[in-house]
Design a protein around this motif. Structure first.
Motif, PDB file in Angstrom:
ATOM      1  N   ALA A 137       0.817  -1.212   0.000  1.00 60.58           N
ATOM      2  CA  ALA A 137       0.000   0.000   0.000  1.00 60.58           C
ATOM      3  C   ALA A 137       0.851   1.263   0.000  1.00 60.58           C
ATOM      4  O   ALA A 137       0.377   2.337  -0.377  1.00 60.58           O
ATOM      5  N   ALA A 138       2.117   1.134   0.426  1.00 60.86           N
ATOM      6  CA  ALA A 138       3.004   2.296   0.459  1.00 60.86           C
ATOM      7  C   ALA A 138       3.771   2.494  -0.837  1.00 60.86           C
ATOM      8  O   ALA A 138       4.462   3.499  -0.999  1.00 60.86           O
ATOM      9  N   ASP A 139       3.665   1.537  -1.763  1.00 56.86           N
ATOM     10  CA  ASP A 139       4.379   1.643  -3.034  1.00 56.86           C
ATOM     11  C   ASP A 139       3.749   2.723  -3.907  1.00 56.86           C
ATOM     12  O   ASP A 139       2.519   2.872  -3.937  1.00 56.86           O
ATOM     13  N   PRO A 140       4.562   3.477  -4.651  1.00 53.80           N
ATOM     14  CA  PRO A 140       4.002   4.534  -5.511  1.00 53.80           C
ATOM     15  C   PRO A 140       3.237   3.986  -6.709  1.00 53.80           C
ATOM     16  O   PRO A 140       2.429   4.690  -7.306  1.00 53.80           O
ATOM     17  N   PHE A 141       3.504   2.730  -7.068  1.00 57.23           N
ATOM     18  CA  PHE A 141       2.813   2.018  -8.144  1.00 57.23           C
ATOM     19  C   PHE A 141       3.061   0.530  -7.926  1.00 57.23           C
ATOM     20  O   PHE A 141       3.914   0.157  -7.112  1.00 57.23           O
ATOM     21  N   PRO A 142       2.326  -0.360  -8.606  1.00 54.21           N
ATOM     22  CA  PRO A 142       2.544  -1.800  -8.392  1.00 54.21           C
ATOM     23  C   PRO A 142       3.981  -2.199  -8.745  1.00 54.21           C
ATOM     24  O   PRO A 142       4.527  -1.758  -9.751  1.00 54.21           O
ATOM     25  N   ILE A 143       4.566  -3.051  -7.897  1.00 57.15           N
ATOM     26  CA  ILE A 143       5.945  -3.502  -8.096  1.00 57.15           C
ATOM     27  C   ILE A 143       5.960  -5.023  -8.119  1.00 57.15           C
ATOM     28  O   ILE A 143       5.597  -5.676  -7.135  1.00 57.15           O
ATOM     29  N   ALA A 144       6.378  -5.596  -9.252  1.00 59.95           N
ATOM     30  CA  ALA A 144       6.504  -7.047  -9.380  1.00 59.95           C
ATOM     31  C   ALA A 144       7.968  -7.429  -9.205  1.00 59.95           C
ATOM     32  O   ALA A 144       8.867  -6.677  -9.581  1.00 59.95           O
ATOM     33  N   HIS A 145       8.207  -8.613  -8.640  1.00 62.98           N
ATOM     34  CA  HIS A 145       9.580  -9.044  -8.370  1.00 62.98           C
ATOM     35  C   HIS A 145       9.739 -10.522  -8.711  1.00 62.98           C
ATOM     36  O   HIS A 145       8.773 -11.288  -8.689  1.00 62.98           O
ATOM     37  N   VAL A 146      10.975 -10.908  -9.008  1.00 60.66           N
ATOM     38  CA  VAL A 146      11.278 -12.305  -9.304  1.00 60.66           C
ATOM     39  C   VAL A 146      11.433 -13.093  -8.009  1.00 60.66           C
ATOM     40  O   VAL A 146      10.945 -14.211  -7.881  1.00 60.66           O
ATOM     41  N   PHE A 147      12.133 -12.530  -7.038  1.00 57.23           N
ATOM     42  CA  PHE A 147      12.300 -13.204  -5.751  1.00 57.23           C
ATOM     43  C   PHE A 147      12.432 -12.168  -4.646  1.00 57.23           C
ATOM     44  O   PHE A 147      12.658 -10.976  -4.900  1.00 57.23           O
ATOM     45  N   THR A 148      12.261 -12.627  -3.412  1.00 57.13           N
ATOM     46  CA  THR A 148      12.386 -11.753  -2.246  1.00 57.13           C
ATOM     47  C   THR A 148      13.526 -12.244  -1.356  1.00 57.13           C
ATOM     48  O   THR A 148      13.848 -13.438  -1.349  1.00 57.13           O
ATOM     49  N   THR A 149      14.106 -11.321  -0.632  1.00 55.26           N
ATOM     50  CA  THR A 149      15.095 -11.661   0.387  1.00 55.26           C
ATOM     51  C   THR A 149      14.799 -10.849   1.643  1.00 55.26           C
ATOM     52  O   THR A 149      14.315  -9.719   1.551  1.00 55.26           O
ATOM     53  N   PRO A 150      15.105 -11.411   2.812  1.00 55.68           N
ATOM     54  CA  PRO A 150      14.893 -10.657   4.046  1.00 55.68           C
ATOM     55  C   PRO A 150      16.077  -9.745   4.332  1.00 55.68           C
ATOM     56  O   PRO A 150      17.116  -9.825   3.677  1.00 55.68           O
ATOM     57  N   ARG A 151      15.919  -8.886   5.297  1.00 53.83           N
ATOM     58  CA  ARG A 151      17.075  -8.262   5.918  1.00 53.83           C
ATOM     59  C   ARG A 151      17.499  -9.161   7.075  1.00 53.83           C
ATOM     60  O   ARG A 151      16.735 -10.018   7.518  1.00 53.83           O
ATOM     61  N   PHE A 152      18.717  -8.935   7.563  1.00 53.40           N
ATOM     62  CA  PHE A 152      19.285  -9.845   8.551  1.00 53.40           C
ATOM     63  C   PHE A 152      19.779  -9.081   9.780  1.00 53.40           C
ATOM     64  O   PHE A 152      20.209  -7.926   9.681  1.00 53.40           O
ATOM     65  N   THR A 153      19.720  -9.776  10.918  1.00 52.78           N
ATOM     66  CA  THR A 153      20.287  -9.286  12.172  1.00 52.78           C
ATOM     67  C   THR A 153      21.331 -10.280  12.641  1.00 52.78           C
ATOM     68  O   THR A 153      21.106 -11.496  12.598  1.00 52.78           O
TER      69      THR A 153
END
Length: 214
Positions: free
Chosen positions: A188-204
């Motif tokens: 909902a915060a994206d300025p327009f729809p964003i499609a992606h091939v894969f996702t990655t997390p951030r790390f701690t």
């Protein structure tokens, strides 16, 4: 394997405590990404540097991104510097377009201030740059449906800057396609729809390695 982004692995890195790499799937193939600490040394991200990758990896990613891009039915592909320009030409070709529109950081003497915006990213937070579009390109995009192509969407700051720049260009932004969506995000915060091939997390960082943030 010669190094990261050069070939596909046969087995993914196993977590949830990771060492120097995080694995993603491209179809049935495994791609290992290096885990890079951020300036806050207890935080890290999985890294994809497209212009250092092998042609085989880039071709696979470009094909997957082009499949996603087709769903937006764009008239024009706009590539973001620097690493989005690795993918944008191939995606435009796959869609049957005769060309694509590159944005840039290097100012030419004929560029206009009203066709530029400041831009920064998570990997270079202290290096704010100016993003430009060549005024001579405007007739190619005015009144048309535009697809934005980049390598990674993380904080969303880059795509927000692009949205502001393209708003001055009389275009309809159909959406964006990226290779990697990084970290948790709220569509909902994206300025327009964003499609992606894969996702990655951030790390701690913990005592036994890097743990994905949930």
């Amino acid at each position: 394997m010669e190094g990261f982004w050069q070939d596909f692995s046969t087995a993914p890195a196993v977590g949830p405590a990771y060492g120097d790499r995080y694995s993603v799937m491209l179809g049935e193939r495994v791609l290992d990404l290096p885990i890079r600490p951020l300036p806050q040394e207890d935080k890290a991200v999985a890294s994809l540097i497209a212009n250092q990758a092998s042609f085989a990896v880039i071709d696979q990613l470009t094909e997957a991104m082009a499949d996603l891009a087709a769903g937006f039915q764009p008239d024009v592909v706009v590539g973001l510097p620097t690493l989005g320009l690795t993918f944008a030409p191939g995606i435009a070709r796959a869609l049957g377009h005769p060309n694509y529109v590159p944005l840039g950081y290097s100012r030419k003497f004929w560029y206009r201030d009203d066709l530029s915006v400041p831009i920064s990213s998570i990997t270079s937070p202290d290096a704010e740059k100016q993003l430009f579009i060549d005024p001579l390109i405007l007739p190619r995009i005015a009144g048309r449906r535009v697809l934005v192509v980049d390598d990674v969407a993380s904080t969303g700051r880059s795509l927000l800057a692009v949205a502001k720049l393209l708003a001055a260009c009389d275009v309809t932004v159909a959406g964006a396609v990226v290779a990697m969506r990084q970290g948790a995000h709220d569509p909902a915060a994206d300025p327009f729809p964003i499609a992606h091939v894969f996702t990655t997390p951030r790390f701690t960082r913990r005592a036994d390695g890097w743990w994905p943030e949930r």
